[in-house]
Design an enzyme around this catalytic site. Structure first.
Site, mmCIF file in Angstrom:
data_model
loop_
_atom_site.group_PDB
_atom_site.id
_atom_site.type_symbol
_atom_site.label_atom_id
_atom_site.label_comp_id
_atom_site.label_asym_id
_atom_site.label_seq_id
_atom_site.Cartn_x
_atom_site.Cartn_y
_atom_site.Cartn_z
ATOM 1 N N SER A 1 -15.117 -15.838 0.771
ATOM 2 C CA SER A 1 -14.361 -14.622 0.434
ATOM 3 C C SER A 1 -13.141 -14.453 1.330
ATOM 4 O O SER A 1 -13.257 -14.445 2.553
ATOM 5 C CB SER A 1 -15.242 -13.379 0.600
ATOM 6 O OG SER A 1 -16.339 -13.443 -0.252
ATOM 7 N N HIS B 1 -12.508 -14.986 -6.187
ATOM 8 C CA HIS B 1 -12.842 -16.416 -6.174
ATOM 9 C C HIS B 1 -11.960 -17.157 -7.161
ATOM 10 O O HIS B 1 -12.049 -16.954 -8.363
ATOM 11 C CB HIS B 1 -14.301 -16.617 -6.550
ATOM 12 C CG HIS B 1 -15.221 -15.767 -5.729
ATOM 13 N ND1 HIS B 1 -15.408 -15.988 -4.397
ATOM 14 C CD2 HIS B 1 -15.954 -14.694 -6.040
ATOM 15 C CE1 HIS B 1 -16.233 -15.073 -3.933
ATOM 16 N NE2 HIS B 1 -16.572 -14.278 -4.899
ATOM 17 N N HIS C 1 -22.144 -16.926 -6.171
ATOM 18 C CA HIS C 1 -23.246 -16.417 -5.349
ATOM 19 C C HIS C 1 -24.519 -16.245 -6.178
ATOM 20 O O HIS C 1 -24.455 -16.003 -7.383
ATOM 21 C CB HIS C 1 -22.873 -15.052 -4.751
ATOM 22 C CG HIS C 1 -21.673 -15.092 -3.867
ATOM 23 N ND1 HIS C 1 -20.394 -15.064 -4.373
ATOM 24 C CD2 HIS C 1 -21.550 -15.181 -2.522
ATOM 25 C CE1 HIS C 1 -19.540 -15.120 -3.361
ATOM 26 N NE2 HIS C 1 -20.208 -15.193 -2.235
ATOM 27 N N TYR D 1 -26.294 -13.685 -6.242
ATOM 28 C CA TYR D 1 -26.375 -12.335 -6.816
ATOM 29 C C TYR D 1 -25.629 -12.194 -8.143
ATOM 30 O O TYR D 1 -25.829 -11.223 -8.867
ATOM 31 C CB TYR D 1 -25.871 -11.267 -5.820
ATOM 32 C CG TYR D 1 -24.427 -11.405 -5.376
ATOM 33 C CD1 TYR D 1 -23.359 -11.130 -6.228
ATOM 34 C CD2 TYR D 1 -24.124 -11.788 -4.077
ATOM 35 C CE1 TYR D 1 -22.049 -11.248 -5.812
ATOM 36 C CE2 TYR D 1 -22.813 -11.906 -3.642
ATOM 37 C CZ TYR D 1 -21.783 -11.636 -4.519
ATOM 38 O OH TYR D 1 -20.477 -11.759 -4.106
ATOM 39 N N GLU D 2 -24.781 -13.176 -8.475
ATOM 40 C CA GLU D 2 -24.010 -13.012 -9.715
ATOM 41 C C GLU D 2 -24.886 -13.108 -10.949
ATOM 42 O O GLU D 2 -24.812 -12.270 -11.845
ATOM 43 C CB GLU D 2 -22.869 -14.042 -9.760
ATOM 44 C CG GLU D 2 -21.782 -13.690 -8.737
ATOM 45 C CD GLU D 2 -20.757 -14.787 -8.542
ATOM 46 O OE1 GLU D 2 -20.398 -15.445 -9.532
ATOM 47 O OE2 GLU D 2 -20.313 -14.990 -7.397
ATOM 48 N N ALA E 1 -17.625 -14.954 4.833
ATOM 49 C CA ALA E 1 -17.420 -13.669 5.492
ATOM 50 C C ALA E 1 -18.804 -13.107 5.780
ATOM 51 O O ALA E 1 -19.719 -13.252 4.966
ATOM 52 C CB ALA E 1 -16.640 -12.724 4.587
ATOM 53 N N MET F 1 -24.220 -13.050 2.210
ATOM 54 C CA MET F 1 -24.837 -13.244 0.887
ATOM 55 C C MET F 1 -24.592 -14.649 0.332
ATOM 56 O O MET F 1 -24.697 -14.857 -0.878
ATOM 57 C CB MET F 1 -24.280 -12.203 -0.091
ATOM 58 C CG MET F 1 -24.435 -10.766 0.379
ATOM 59 S SD MET F 1 -23.612 -9.623 -0.741
ATOM 60 C CE MET F 1 -23.596 -8.118 0.247
ATOM 61 N N SER F 2 -24.258 -15.595 1.198
ATOM 62 C CA SER F 2 -23.888 -16.921 0.675
ATOM 63 C C SER F 2 -24.337 -18.041 1.612
ATOM 64 O O SER F 2 -25.188 -17.838 2.477
ATOM 65 C CB SER F 2 -22.364 -16.980 0.500
ATOM 66 O OG SER F 2 -21.722 -16.999 1.765
ATOM 67 N N ASN G 1 -17.168 -7.092 9.516
ATOM 68 C CA ASN G 1 -17.661 -5.744 9.806
ATOM 69 C C ASN G 1 -18.872 -5.840 10.714
ATOM 70 O O ASN G 1 -19.506 -6.891 10.811
ATOM 71 C CB ASN G 1 -18.070 -5.034 8.501
ATOM 72 C CG ASN G 1 -19.107 -5.821 7.728
ATOM 73 O OD1 ASN G 1 -18.776 -6.802 7.040
ATOM 74 N ND2 ASN G 1 -20.363 -5.433 7.861
ATOM 75 N N HIS H 1 -16.659 -4.058 -0.202
ATOM 76 C CA HIS H 1 -16.132 -5.402 -0.449
ATOM 77 C C HIS H 1 -14.634 -5.459 -0.129
ATOM 78 O O HIS H 1 -14.131 -6.478 0.345
ATOM 79 C CB HIS H 1 -16.390 -5.810 -1.902
ATOM 80 C CG HIS H 1 -16.023 -7.239 -2.186
ATOM 81 N ND1 HIS H 1 -16.598 -8.302 -1.521
ATOM 82 C CD2 HIS H 1 -15.122 -7.783 -3.036
ATOM 83 C CE1 HIS H 1 -16.071 -9.431 -1.959
ATOM 84 N NE2 HIS H 1 -15.165 -9.144 -2.872
#
Ligand code: HPA
Length: 271
Positions: free
Chosen positions: A28, A59, A81, A83-84, A111, A206-207, A230, A242
């Site tokens: 990201s 992306h 990802h 989650y997609e 990230a 998340m990746s 963050n 995001h």
């Protein structure tokens, strides 16, 4: 799960002369690193069987072949990802394609949120190990004996040392730590982050972990760098979003670029 062979055949037909040695996955906000690639051949993921759909927000979905600092590279600009679509193996064909193209090394970027005060937003963290907090694997359904992948030293020790030296050379403070893969797309709760802290986690995202598992299965040595965007939930005083991830990732982009460029240059010095 699609074999990498059809994608490899298409890539070879479009860019027969390319022999990438280093594969790079841009996370990201890190897509602009692909601008560093000279003599580019760009292929949309949409033209490559088994690759995720291109065009998802943030992306680009391009395979960029070319050279950086004299080193032949294959850059995956944009990742999909878990989650997609709830598919843990969504990046399996792309990573196996890099292997079949001849990549001997995989550099992963992402990230991430930080659980430790020394790793502030905008800083870079070298991942030394991970905890798969999702309970899923990109190797689900793979029935060969080689599915029992050894994950000891998954983050290559020699490559990690090279990244440490590259950071030092550029006066970049490189934090190190253990990354937890949480499935998303929601951010974690403060209670989850508290639990992860107790478990020894330093960064969360998340990746990346599914790609690390596939790369270990394909026996490609790898290393991974996170841009901290963050402080994690409950530690951060501001709301997580995001937009913040994308915005702050840009702040760490220079540092990641300098580390990767130094690595890719040193690689060609040896030849
Ligand atoms: N949690 C999960 N993924 C992330 C975060 C986070 O705090 N920051 C960037 N990606």
């Amino acid at each position: 799960m699609m074999s990498a062979k059809p994608a490899v055949a298409i890539i070879r037909s479009k860019a027969a002369e390319r022999q990438p040695k280093v594969g790079i996955i841009l996370g990201s906000g890190l897509g602009p690193f692909a601008d560093q690639v000279e003599n580019q051949t760009v292929i949309s993921y949409n033209d490559l069987p088994g690759f995720p759909d291109a065009g998802v927000e943030g992306h680009a979905g391009h395979l960029v072949l070319g050279s950086v600092g004299g080193t032949q590279v294959a850059v995956l600009q944009g990742r999909a990802h878990y989650y997609e679509k709830g598919q843990a193996d969504v990046m399996r064909t792309p990573v196996e394609t890099l292997k079949e193209l001849g990549c001997e090394t995989l550099l992963l970027t992402n990230a991430a949120g930080s659980l430790v005060p020394e790793a502030q937003p905008g800083s870079v963290m070298l991942l030394t190990d991970h905890i798969n907090f999702t309970g899923v694997s990109p190797l689900f359904g793979h029935s060969e004996r080689d599915r029992f992948v050894d994950m000891t030293n998954a983050y290559d020790l020699d490559l990690s040392n090279i990244m440490r030296q590259a950071a030092k050379k550029n006066n970049i403070k490189l934090n190190e730590g253990v990354y937890a893969w949480c499935c998303g797309p929601q951010f974690e709760t403060p209670a989850e982050i508290n639990a992860l802290k107790i478990l020894g986690v330093n960064a969360v995202g998340m990746s990346t972990v599914p790609e690390v598992i596939v790369a270990r299965h394909s026996q490609i040595p790898l290393c991974a760098l996170s841009i901290i965007t963050n402080l994690a939930a409950g530690i951060s005083t501001s709301a997580l979003s995001h937009d913040q991830t994308i915005r702050v990732a840009k702040l760490g982009e220079d540092a990641i670029r300098e580390i990767l460029m130094t690595y890719l240059n040193s690689f060609s010095d040896e030849q």
